[in-house]
Enzyme design. Structure first.
Site, PDB file in Angstrom:
ATOM      1  N   ASN A   9       0.860  -1.187   0.000  1.00 33.64           N
ATOM      2  CA  ASN A   9       0.000   0.000   0.000  1.00 33.64           C
ATOM      3  C   ASN A   9       0.900   1.243   0.000  1.00 33.64           C
ATOM      4  O   ASN A   9       1.577   1.538   0.984  1.00 33.64           O
ATOM      5  CB  ASN A   9      -0.896  -0.074   1.251  1.00 33.64           C
ATOM      6  N   ASP A  71      -1.171  -3.528  10.411  1.00 35.68           N
ATOM      7  CA  ASP A  71      -2.546  -3.782   9.992  1.00 35.68           C
ATOM      8  C   ASP A  71      -3.388  -2.686  10.611  1.00 35.68           C
ATOM      9  O   ASP A  71      -3.183  -2.297  11.762  1.00 35.68           O
ATOM     10  CB  ASP A  71      -3.032  -5.163  10.427  1.00 35.68           C
ATOM     11  N   SER A  72      -4.286  -2.150   9.821  1.00 36.04           N
ATOM     12  CA  SER A  72      -5.037  -0.994  10.306  1.00 36.04           C
ATOM     13  C   SER A  72      -6.462  -1.047   9.802  1.00 36.04           C
ATOM     14  O   SER A  72      -6.808  -1.864   8.953  1.00 36.04           O
ATOM     15  CB  SER A  72      -4.337   0.292   9.862  1.00 36.04           C
ATOM     16  N   HIS A 182      -3.157   7.569  13.971  1.00 42.46           N
ATOM     17  CA  HIS A 182      -3.106   6.254  14.631  1.00 42.46           C
ATOM     18  C   HIS A 182      -1.777   5.568  14.329  1.00 42.46           C
ATOM     19  O   HIS A 182      -1.199   4.902  15.164  1.00 42.46           O
ATOM     20  CB  HIS A 182      -4.291   5.394  14.160  1.00 42.46           C
ATOM     21  N   ARG A 183      -1.285   5.761  13.093  1.00 43.59           N
ATOM     22  CA  ARG A 183      -0.006   5.149  12.710  1.00 43.59           C
ATOM     23  C   ARG A 183       1.138   5.796  13.490  1.00 43.59           C
ATOM     24  O   ARG A 183       2.054   5.140  13.945  1.00 43.59           O
ATOM     25  CB  ARG A 183       0.154   5.323  11.182  1.00 43.59           C
TER      26      ARG A 183
END
Ligand code: IMP
Length: 198
Positions: A9, A71-72, A182-183
């Site tokens: 990605n 993973d998100s 969040h990352r």
């Protein structure tokens, strides 16, 4: 420490490179990385599947190196946490990102603003070259906007408003998002765990 990243990605990879820049982790990609099916039912399980797959692929190629996978997903309260771990496949595998966001907005059509809460979730799994695994989580609460705004970022960014903000991530600059996402939170937790092990 040189770390190969298990992702195809490009949006995620660009953010990870920016977020880890200047840290002890020097991110590298492995062109021959073959993605695995994300069959686990939680973020950490899927991040482990990706990290272990790349770790093994590198070992088979004679490269003993550390790997990092994330993973998100986006969890929407009014949908009982959906799309969650299935965020990348929500509304079907071969639909455009615009269609996927529109599908989510339609599901929330009759949901008032005060019930549109949710959160972006991110889990990292780092496997050191000796096989030791470290994981870390980052959560960013917010809400789902009534319609799309902005075209920065990727995935659900144009419909996610972080808590305390009045703009979507689609209206944030790359650097603004990476400072609070969040990352970013998961990365900070991972780096803290890593330094406490040294
Ligand atoms: P996975 O981690 O490969 O399962 O994919 C997670 C999916 O969650 C991505 O394809 C995006 O749809 C969504 N997602 C995760 N992080 C973000 C983000 O920072 N912005 C927008 N969408 C995201």
């Amino acid at each position: 420490m040189k770390v190969f990243v298990a992702t195809k990605n490009s949006g995620k990879l660009a953010e990870m490179r920016a977020i880890f820049a200047g840290s002890v982790l020097e991110l590298e990609t492995y062109d021959r990385y073959t993605d695995v099916d994300e069959t686990a039912d939680d973020y950490i399980g899927n991040a482990r599947l990706k990290a272990r797959a790349l770790y093994e692929q590198l070992q088979e190629a004679g490269i003993a190196a550390a790997v990092l996978a994330d993973d998100s997903g986006l969890e929407v309260d009014a949908l009982g946490g959906r799309p969650g771990v299935l965020s990348a496949r929500y509304a079907g595998k071969n639909v455009s990102w615009h269609e996927r966001r529109q599908h989510l907005l339609r599901e929330l059509e009759n949901v008032s603003n005060d019930q549109r809460g949710g959160a972006f979730m991110c889990t990292f799994v780092l496997i050191m070259s000796n096989g030791t695994e470290i994981d870390a989580v980052g959560t960013l609460p917010g809400m789902i906007a009534p319609k799309e705004h902005g075209d920065s970022g990727f995935g659900y960014d144009p419909i996610f408003i972080p808590k305390g903000e009045n703009r979507t991530f689609g209206e944030f600059s790359f650097d603004e998002k990476n400072a609070v996402s969040h990352r970013r939170r998961a990365a900070d937790n991972l780096l803290a765990k890593l330094s406490s092990k040294e």
